[in-house]
Write a protein that holds these residues in place. Structure first.
Motif, PDB file in Angstrom:
ATOM      1  N   VAL A   1      28.744   7.925  36.794  1.00  0.00           N
ATOM      2  CA  VAL A   1      29.300   6.612  37.103  1.00  0.00           C
ATOM      3  C   VAL A   1      30.743   6.820  37.572  1.00  0.00           C
ATOM      4  N   PHE A   2      31.068   6.289  38.758  1.00  0.00           N
ATOM      5  CA  PHE A   2      32.395   6.449  39.360  1.00  0.00           C
ATOM      6  C   PHE A   2      33.184   5.151  39.302  1.00  0.00           C
ATOM      7  N   SER A   3      34.485   5.274  39.239  1.00  0.00           N
ATOM      8  CA  SER A   3      35.367   4.113  39.150  1.00  0.00           C
ATOM      9  C   SER A   3      35.391   3.296  40.438  1.00  0.00           C
ATOM     10  N   ASP A   4      35.212   3.944  41.594  1.00  0.00           N
ATOM     11  CA  ASP A   4      35.334   3.268  42.880  1.00  0.00           C
ATOM     12  C   ASP A   4      34.011   3.245  43.634  1.00  0.00           C
ATOM     13  N   LEU A   5      33.976   2.457  44.708  1.00  0.00           N
ATOM     14  CA  LEU A   5      32.799   2.384  45.568  1.00  0.00           C
ATOM     15  C   LEU A   5      32.541   3.718  46.257  1.00  0.00           C
ATOM     16  N   ASN A   6      31.336   3.888  46.744  1.00  0.00           N
ATOM     17  CA  ASN A   6      30.928   5.072  47.506  1.00  0.00           C
ATOM     18  C   ASN A   6      31.078   6.361  46.704  1.00  0.00           C
ATOM     19  N   CYS A   7      30.900   6.253  45.388  1.00  0.00           N
ATOM     20  CA  CYS A   7      30.962   7.419  44.486  1.00  0.00           C
ATOM     21  C   CYS A   7      32.250   8.204  44.674  1.00  0.00           C
ATOM     22  N   SER A   8      33.344   7.450  44.712  1.00  0.00           N
ATOM     23  CA  SER A   8      34.663   8.071  44.812  1.00  0.00           C
ATOM     24  C   SER A   8      35.495   7.643  43.599  1.00  0.00           C
ATOM     25  N   GLY A   9      36.654   8.224  43.483  1.00  0.00           N
ATOM     26  CA  GLY A   9      37.501   7.942  42.337  1.00  0.00           C
ATOM     27  C   GLY A   9      37.132   8.845  41.170  1.00  0.00           C
ATOM     28  N   ASP A  10      37.426   8.400  39.978  1.00  0.00           N
ATOM     29  CA  ASP A  10      37.182   9.199  38.784  1.00  0.00           C
ATOM     30  C   ASP A  10      35.778   8.972  38.236  1.00  0.00           C
ATOM     31  N   VAL A  11      35.212  10.022  37.635  1.00  0.00           N
ATOM     32  CA  VAL A  11      33.944   9.886  36.923  1.00  0.00           C
ATOM     33  C   VAL A  11      34.251   9.188  35.603  1.00  0.00           C
ATOM     34  N   GLN A  12      33.650   8.038  35.398  1.00  0.00           N
ATOM     35  CA  GLN A  12      33.879   7.239  34.202  1.00  0.00           C
ATOM     36  C   GLN A  12      32.919   7.602  33.073  1.00  0.00           C
ATOM     37  N   GLN A  13      31.704   8.001  33.470  1.00  0.00           N
ATOM     38  CA  GLN A  13      30.682   8.266  32.467  1.00  0.00           C
ATOM     39  C   GLN A  13      29.614   9.173  33.061  1.00  0.00           C
ATOM     40  N   ILE A  14      29.014   9.985  32.212  1.00  0.00           N
ATOM     41  CA  ILE A  14      27.894  10.850  32.591  1.00  0.00           C
ATOM     42  C   ILE A  14      26.710  10.428  31.742  1.00  0.00           C
ATOM     43  N   ILE A  15      25.597  10.112  32.406  1.00  0.00           N
ATOM     44  CA  ILE A  15      24.416   9.618  31.702  1.00  0.00           C
ATOM     45  C   ILE A  15      23.283  10.622  31.869  1.00  0.00           C
TER      46      ILE A  15
END
Length: 95
Positions: free
Chosen positions: A65-79
């Motif tokens: 799960v990424f903080s921003d659109l288009n899988c950019s920014g920081d990884v917020q969570q790993i599932i």
């Protein structure tokens, strides 16, 4: 004769490349549910549409799960596979 050998070599190389490329694509096996919407055998990046997102990972792949659109920014969570959770982010990547 030399042109024939060169053409045959180029054809063999193109055939090898064509056979190798399809194997490099990856799609998870199973179902990924994002806010009630199912994605069968998902691959790539998906927008969550909201900040708080219910994710049900019924695949054999890890979901990021990424903080921003288009899988950019920081990884917020790993599932991990088999996990259902409330996640906070703008996009989801299936790897």
């Amino acid at each position: 004769m030399r042109r024939f050998a060169t053409a045959l070599g180029a054809l063999a190389a193109a055939g090898t490349l064509a056979l190798a490329l399809p194997g490099s694509a990856y799609a998870a096996t199973g179902n990924l549910v994002i806010n009630g919407v199912g994605h069968q055998n998902p691959s790539g990046c998906y927008s969550t549409g909201t900040l708080a997102t219910l994710i049900v990972n019924q695949t054999d792949a890890t979901v990021y799960v990424f903080s921003d659109l288009n899988c950019s920014g920081d990884v917020q969570q790993i599932i991990q596979p088999g996990i259902s959770t409330l996640a906070f982010g703008s996009s989801v990547l299936v790897k």
